[in-house]
Design an enzyme around this catalytic site. Structure first.
Site, PDB file in Angstrom:
ATOM      1  N   ARG A   1      48.289  50.267  36.595  1.00  0.00           N
ATOM      2  CA  ARG A   1      49.128  49.080  36.471  1.00  0.00           C
ATOM      3  C   ARG A   1      48.576  47.855  37.201  1.00  0.00           C
ATOM      4  NH1 ARG A   1      51.754  53.310  35.400  1.00  0.00           N
ATOM      5  NH2 ARG A   1      50.452  54.101  37.067  1.00  0.00           N
ATOM      6  N   THR A   2      48.260  48.030  38.478  1.00  0.00           N
ATOM      7  CA  THR A   2      47.919  46.850  39.287  1.00  0.00           C
ATOM      8  C   THR A   2      46.637  46.208  38.765  1.00  0.00           C
ATOM      9  OG1 THR A   2      48.877  48.052  41.136  1.00  0.00           O
ATOM     10  CG2 THR A   2      47.661  46.039  41.650  1.00  0.00           C
TER      11      THR A   2
ATOM     12  N   LYS B   1      25.958  52.962  49.586  1.00  0.00           N
ATOM     13  CA  LYS B   1      24.673  52.931  50.316  1.00  0.00           C
ATOM     14  C   LYS B   1      24.893  52.580  51.782  1.00  0.00           C
ATOM     15  CE  LYS B   1      22.772  50.736  46.217  1.00  0.00           C
ATOM     16  NZ  LYS B   1      22.339  49.401  45.752  1.00  0.00           N
TER      17      LYS B   1
ATOM     18  N   ARG C   1      41.942  46.585  46.193  1.00  0.00           N
ATOM     19  CA  ARG C   1      42.683  47.791  46.614  1.00  0.00           C
ATOM     20  C   ARG C   1      41.735  48.643  47.448  1.00  0.00           C
ATOM     21  NH1 ARG C   1      46.437  51.531  42.905  1.00  0.00           N
ATOM     22  NH2 ARG C   1      47.795  49.765  43.355  1.00  0.00           N
TER      23      ARG C   1
ATOM     24  N   HIS D   1      51.710  46.935  49.795  1.00  0.00           N
ATOM     25  CA  HIS D   1      51.395  46.619  48.390  1.00  0.00           C
ATOM     26  C   HIS D   1      52.297  45.429  48.028  1.00  0.00           C
ATOM     27  CE1 HIS D   1      50.191  46.945  44.333  1.00  0.00           C
ATOM     28  NE2 HIS D   1      50.466  48.211  44.083  1.00  0.00           N
TER      29      HIS D   1
HETATM   30  N1   CP Z   1      52.392  50.741  40.985  1.00  0.00           N
HETATM   31  C1   CP Z   1      51.051  50.857  41.116  1.00  0.00           C
HETATM   32  O1   CP Z   1      50.460  50.388  42.083  1.00  0.00           O
HETATM   33  O2   CP Z   1      50.425  51.528  40.100  1.00  0.00           O
HETATM   34  P1   CP Z   1      48.854  51.752  39.995  1.00  0.00           P
HETATM   35  O3   CP Z   1      48.456  52.672  41.135  1.00  0.00           O
HETATM   36  O4   CP Z   1      48.641  52.377  38.654  1.00  0.00           O
HETATM   37  O5   CP Z   1      48.180  50.418  40.136  1.00  0.00           O
END
Ligand code: CP
Length: 331
Positions: free
Chosen positions: A54-55, A84, A105, A133
């Site tokens: 999603r993100t 590396k 991320r 998040h």
């Molecule tokens: N909600 C969420 O962060 O989903 P993903 O891990 O698929 O990005």
């Protein structure tokens, strides 16, 4: 509102959130009209050291719908030069020369702050380990506002892996900005909410209670926010994982107790903590919630990158909040 780095939910005040939601609503109109060229010539790097559906895709979709471009690596932990031995800081310094914004991320809590401390271009935290998040929390609140018409005064149960769940941690920080919210923290014993969030809620006069009986509070909550027990965060603590999994499951029996105007949310992915039979219920908002991620992330990218950003809903007659000159190239 001009944004630079987006690292932590608590950096946003209520006015900023309201403006972000107004802009996200404008972006729904932009998408309905086929997109815009607002970020034409801009490049977004998606730098993901952990898995995502999603993100990552919603950020990339958001950038493309605003006319920008995207560069990325399939799996930064394996396919970037971190394999590396390159440091995160050096990676960020290098990407500063290639891109206008970095959506990152990472598997370590605090990594987004480290990146922001040395980056000239905006860093957007797309999840840092068990830390935060924030962009998920923005779209969660936007969904509550859209679905219920209010955030003040809601009663919300956050359920599941509260110790490791970065989405609920960011969500709690944001809920503290609203009036008369009551939070029920519902978690198996081994993954209860950590003290830092409980202390923050207490310091900010947010009413919260740790509750073990989900069935007893189902009839009174406006929002049931379910989360996955995150197997990948348990390491070799397999006994703890087994003790946590399956304790709280949202099924037809549970939702039969909920109010007709309540909603069920989940940041997704789910495994088995929401029965698929629930999906057909109109109160199941989790797929609509995921869709809202595109609009919120378009609004965030615009607030970070657009050179000339008028007030949301600006009186240009196009309903997008974006100046007519900037959307003259609407596809
Ligand atoms: N909600 C969420 O962060 O989903 P993903 O891990 O698929 O990005």
């Amino acid at each position: 509102m001009r944004l630079h780095h987006v690292v932590a939910a608590q950096d946003f005040n209520r006015g900023m959130l309201e403006e972000l939601f107004d802009r996200a609503r404008d972006m729904e109109g932009v998408v309905a009209r086929g997109g815009s060229k607002l970020l034409d010539g801009m490049i977004m790097a998606s730098l993901f050291y952990e898995e995502s559906t999603r993100t990552r895709f919603s950020f990339e979709s958001a950038m493309l719908r605003l006319g920008g471009s995207v560069i990325s690596t399939e799996n930064a932990r394996q396919f970037s030069s971190v394999s590396k031995g390159e440091t995160l800081e050096d990676t960020i310094r290098i990407l500063n020369g290639y891109t206008d914004v970095i959506v990152m991320r990472h598997y370590e809590s605090g990594a987004a702050r480290r990146a922001a401390d040395i980056s000239r271009v905006p860093i957007i935290n797309a999840g840092d380990g068990t830390g935060q998040h924030p962009t998920q929390a923005f779209l969660d609140l936007y969904t509550i506002q859209k679905e219920l018409g209010r955030i003040d005064g809601i009663q919300i149960a956050v359920v599941g892996d509260l110790a490791n769940g970065r989405t609920v941690r960011s969500l709690c920080y944001l809920l503290a900005k609203y009036r008369d919210v009551r939070i029920y923290l519902v978690a198996p014993e081994v993954v209860r909410m950590r003290e830092d969030i409980k202390e923050y809620l207490a310091r900010n006069d947010v009413r919260f209670v740790e509750e073990s009986d989900l069935r007893s509070i189902a009839p009174i909550v406006d929002v049931l926010y379910q989360t996955r027990i995150q197997k990948e965060r348990f390491g070799d603590r397999t006994e703890d994982y087994r003790a946590a999994r399956g304790v709280y499951v949202v099924d037809r029996d549970l939702i039969s107790r909920m109010k007709p105007d309540s909603i069920i949310m989940h940041p997704l992915p789910r495994v088995d903590e929401i029965d698929v039979e629930v999906d057909a219920d109109p109160r199941a908002a989790y797929f609509r919630q995921a869709q809202n991620g595109v609009y919120i992330r378009m609004a965030l990218l615009a607030a970070c990158l657009a050179r000339d950003l008028p007030a949301p809903g600006a009186a240009d007659g196009n309903g997008s909040g974006i100046d007519a000159s900037l959307i003259s190239q609407l596809r």
